[in-house]
Design an enzyme around this catalytic site. Structure first.
Site, mmCIF file in Angstrom:
data_model
loop_
_atom_site.group_PDB
_atom_site.id
_atom_site.type_symbol
_atom_site.label_atom_id
_atom_site.label_comp_id
_atom_site.label_asym_id
_atom_site.label_seq_id
_atom_site.Cartn_x
_atom_site.Cartn_y
_atom_site.Cartn_z
ATOM 1 N N ARG A 1 -1.854 -13.569 14.812
ATOM 2 C CA ARG A 1 -3.120 -13.853 15.474
ATOM 3 C C ARG A 1 -4.272 -13.288 14.675
ATOM 4 O O ARG A 1 -5.196 -13.997 14.310
ATOM 5 C CB ARG A 1 -3.114 -13.259 16.891
ATOM 6 C CG ARG A 1 -4.389 -13.528 17.653
ATOM 7 C CD ARG A 1 -4.336 -12.982 19.045
ATOM 8 N NE ARG A 1 -4.066 -11.543 19.070
ATOM 9 C CZ ARG A 1 -4.339 -10.756 20.088
ATOM 10 N NH1 ARG A 1 -4.874 -11.267 21.183
ATOM 11 N NH2 ARG A 1 -4.071 -9.466 20.037
ATOM 12 N N ASP B 1 -2.902 -18.374 18.062
ATOM 13 C CA ASP B 1 -3.121 -17.607 19.288
ATOM 14 C C ASP B 1 -2.417 -18.367 20.402
ATOM 15 O O ASP B 1 -2.773 -19.516 20.700
ATOM 16 C CB ASP B 1 -4.634 -17.501 19.547
ATOM 17 C CG ASP B 1 -4.950 -16.628 20.748
ATOM 18 O OD1 ASP B 1 -4.138 -16.596 21.695
ATOM 19 O OD2 ASP B 1 -6.023 -15.988 20.748
ATOM 20 N N VAL B 2 -1.428 -17.741 21.027
ATOM 21 C CA VAL B 2 -0.610 -18.468 22.007
ATOM 22 C C VAL B 2 -1.342 -18.751 23.320
ATOM 23 O O VAL B 2 -0.807 -19.432 24.188
ATOM 24 C CB VAL B 2 0.727 -17.734 22.302
ATOM 25 C CG1 VAL B 2 1.571 -17.612 21.057
ATOM 26 C CG2 VAL B 2 0.498 -16.374 22.967
ATOM 27 N N GLY C 1 3.000 -10.541 22.644
ATOM 28 C CA GLY C 1 2.850 -9.823 23.905
ATOM 29 C C GLY C 1 1.725 -8.809 23.844
ATOM 30 O O GLY C 1 1.408 -8.286 22.779
ATOM 31 N N TYR D 1 2.235 -6.677 33.464
ATOM 32 C CA TYR D 1 3.192 -6.861 32.358
ATOM 33 C C TYR D 1 4.594 -7.140 32.912
ATOM 34 O O TYR D 1 5.292 -8.045 32.449
ATOM 35 C CB TYR D 1 3.165 -5.585 31.515
ATOM 36 C CG TYR D 1 4.037 -5.567 30.294
ATOM 37 C CD1 TYR D 1 3.683 -6.258 29.139
ATOM 38 C CD2 TYR D 1 5.206 -4.813 30.270
ATOM 39 C CE1 TYR D 1 4.474 -6.189 27.998
ATOM 40 C CE2 TYR D 1 5.998 -4.742 29.138
ATOM 41 C CZ TYR D 1 5.629 -5.434 28.009
ATOM 42 O OH TYR D 1 6.414 -5.366 26.870
ATOM 43 N N LYS E 1 6.806 -10.435 32.306
ATOM 44 C CA LYS E 1 8.101 -10.343 31.623
ATOM 45 C C LYS E 1 9.237 -10.775 32.537
ATOM 46 O O LYS E 1 10.237 -11.344 32.068
ATOM 47 C CB LYS E 1 8.327 -8.921 31.108
ATOM 48 C CG LYS E 1 7.342 -8.500 30.008
ATOM 49 C CD LYS E 1 7.433 -9.401 28.793
ATOM 50 C CE LYS E 1 6.737 -8.829 27.571
ATOM 51 N NZ LYS E 1 6.783 -9.743 26.420
HETATM 52 N N1 LIG Z 1 7.495 -1.937 21.634
HETATM 53 C C1 LIG Z 1 8.197 -1.849 22.761
HETATM 54 O O1 LIG Z 1 8.605 -0.745 23.191
HETATM 55 C C2 LIG Z 1 8.527 -3.092 23.529
HETATM 56 C C3 LIG Z 1 9.405 -2.953 24.605
HETATM 57 C C4 LIG Z 1 9.746 -4.091 25.321
HETATM 58 C C5 LIG Z 1 9.229 -5.314 24.977
HETATM 59 N N2 LIG Z 1 8.355 -5.417 23.939
HETATM 60 C C6 LIG Z 1 7.852 -6.748 23.628
HETATM 61 O O2 LIG Z 1 8.146 -7.036 22.281
HETATM 62 C C7 LIG Z 1 7.186 -7.995 21.791
HETATM 63 C C8 LIG Z 1 6.623 -7.486 20.482
HETATM 64 O O3 LIG Z 1 5.815 -6.346 20.778
HETATM 65 P P1 LIG Z 1 5.584 -5.135 19.775
HETATM 66 O O4 LIG Z 1 6.206 -3.945 20.350
HETATM 67 O O5 LIG Z 1 5.931 -5.558 18.391
HETATM 68 O O6 LIG Z 1 4.031 -4.961 19.996
HETATM 69 P P2 LIG Z 1 2.831 -5.085 18.972
HETATM 70 O O7 LIG Z 1 3.133 -4.264 17.781
HETATM 71 O O8 LIG Z 1 1.610 -4.788 19.769
HETATM 72 O O9 LIG Z 1 2.894 -6.608 18.564
HETATM 73 C C9 LIG Z 1 2.544 -7.616 19.467
HETATM 74 C C10 LIG Z 1 2.319 -8.848 18.663
HETATM 75 O O10 LIG Z 1 1.901 -9.902 19.550
HETATM 76 C C11 LIG Z 1 0.791 -10.532 18.940
HETATM 77 N N3 LIG Z 1 -0.062 -11.161 19.937
HETATM 78 C C12 LIG Z 1 -0.705 -10.569 20.966
HETATM 79 N N4 LIG Z 1 -1.429 -11.485 21.633
HETATM 80 C C13 LIG Z 1 -1.244 -12.669 20.999
HETATM 81 C C14 LIG Z 1 -1.722 -13.969 21.196
HETATM 82 N N5 LIG Z 1 -2.565 -14.273 22.202
HETATM 83 N N6 LIG Z 1 -1.327 -14.939 20.355
HETATM 84 C C15 LIG Z 1 -0.484 -14.662 19.346
HETATM 85 N N7 LIG Z 1 -0.002 -13.448 19.083
HETATM 86 C C16 LIG Z 1 -0.383 -12.454 19.915
HETATM 87 C C17 LIG Z 1 0.065 -9.433 18.228
HETATM 88 O O11 LIG Z 1 -0.794 -9.994 17.275
HETATM 89 P P3 LIG Z 1 -2.096 -9.157 16.785
HETATM 90 O O12 LIG Z 1 -1.552 -8.109 15.875
HETATM 91 O O13 LIG Z 1 -2.923 -10.156 16.105
HETATM 92 O O14 LIG Z 1 -2.721 -8.586 18.017
HETATM 93 C C18 LIG Z 1 1.222 -8.672 17.609
HETATM 94 O O15 LIG Z 1 1.641 -9.261 16.411
HETATM 95 C C19 LIG Z 1 6.149 -8.152 22.892
HETATM 96 O O16 LIG Z 1 6.421 -9.316 23.642
HETATM 97 C C20 LIG Z 1 6.354 -6.912 23.741
HETATM 98 O O17 LIG Z 1 5.934 -7.103 25.062
HETATM 99 C C21 LIG Z 1 7.991 -4.325 23.198
#
Ligand SMILES: NC(=O)c1ccc[n+]([C@@H]2O[C@H](COP(=O)([O-])OP(=O)(O)OC[C@H]3O[C@@H](n4cnc5c(N)ncnc54)[C@H](OP(=O)(O)O)[C@@H]3O)[C@@H](O)[C@H]2O)c1
Length: 212
Positions: A12, A28-29, A57, A120, A124
């Site tokens: 994004r 952007d989703v 997310g 959230y 989810k």
């Molecule tokens: N980390 C954890 O502990 C954890 C636990 C459970 C589930 N998750 C899930 O795992 C997934 C990946 O998260 P992460 O931990 O890697 O978090 P992160 O580092 O914050 O990455 C989230 C990613 O989603 C992208 N994003 C956000 N809004 C968007 C949009 N409108 N359109 C397109 N892309 C968008 C962000 O892009 P930008 O960089 O451009 O903002 C970023 O690349 C998410 O679905 C999160 O909910 C994470």
């Protein structure tokens, strides 16, 4: 990629480094036109999209009494409706190909809830009902839709946690450590190859939910 797949990564705000052997496209989703355009670019470079990982997310944590409607709807729009937009676009092509694998990235918050995360957790948890309903719709076709539910994982999202929040999450995690992102990717790769696993929720949470 290690399995020889042609991979398109969407971003994004900031493009990932360009020398990793994958195509990167901006998307952007929350915008259906950008989703369609990203698919067009992926299809024109690599051919039909036969596997989709819906990973985008955001969090906007607040206790319910302090949560604005915008806090709630923006999290739903990215985490749940965003998955709807990309899955719907992907399924059209997968139906033509008669083959497809869809993996939605959920969270343990979907299954156990978390204070401050009503938005959230609702988004989810919605992914679980979405995947299971789509599984019914796709019936005997060779197109699967499954969910991965990570627990605490070492990423930018969790670097924003306070030390107290982090210790509390680790206290609830038998593994005693966060997941490495590769460990979540292992579950995604398994589902990308599994034709008879459908509508499943695979927790990758170090035992926090003991399989649930
Ligand atoms: N980390 C954890 O502990 C954890 C636990 C459970 C589930 N998750 C899930 O795992 C997934 C990946 O998260 P992460 O931990 O890697 O978090 P992160 O580092 O914050 O990455 C989230 C990613 O989603 C992208 N994003 C956000 N809004 C968007 C949009 N409108 N359109 C397109 N892309 C968008 C962000 O892009 P930008 O960089 O451009 O903002 C970023 O690349 C998410 O679905 C999160 O909910 C994470």
């Amino acid at each position: 990629m290690a399995a020889g797949d042609l991979v398109t990564v969407t971003y994004r705000s900031e493009a990932p480094p360009g020398d990793e052997g994958f195509l990167s496209v901006r998307c952007d989703v929350t915008d259906g036109q950008q989703v369609d355009q990203a698919f067009k670019e992926a299809e024109s470079a690599h051919g039909p999209v036969t596997a989709l990982v819906a990973n985008a997310g955001i969090t906007q944590d607040r206790l319910l009494v302090r949560m604005s409607e915008a806090d709630f709807t923006s999290v739903i729009d990215t985490n749940l409706t965003g998955a709807f937009r990309v899955a719907q676009r992907a399924v059209r092509g997968m139906l033509r190909e008669r083959h497809g694998r869809i993996v939605l990235i959920s969270s343990t918050a979907a299954l156990h809830g978390a204070a401050g995360q009503t938005n959230y957790a609702a988004a989810k948890a919605g992914l679980v009902g979405f995947a299971r309903s789509l599984t019914h719709e796709l019936g005997p076709r060779d197109i699967t839709c499954n969910v991965v539910a990570p627990g605490l994982t070492e990423t930018d999202m969790t670097r924003a946690l306070t030390e107290e929040q982090r210790q509390e999450l680790l206290r609830q995690t038998p593994a005693g450590r966060p997941a490495h992102p590769d460990e979540v990717a292992d579950a995604v790769a398994f589902l990308a190859g599994a034709g008879y696993v459908r509508g499943a929720v695979i927790p990758v949470d170090g035992g926090a939910g003991l399989g649930h």
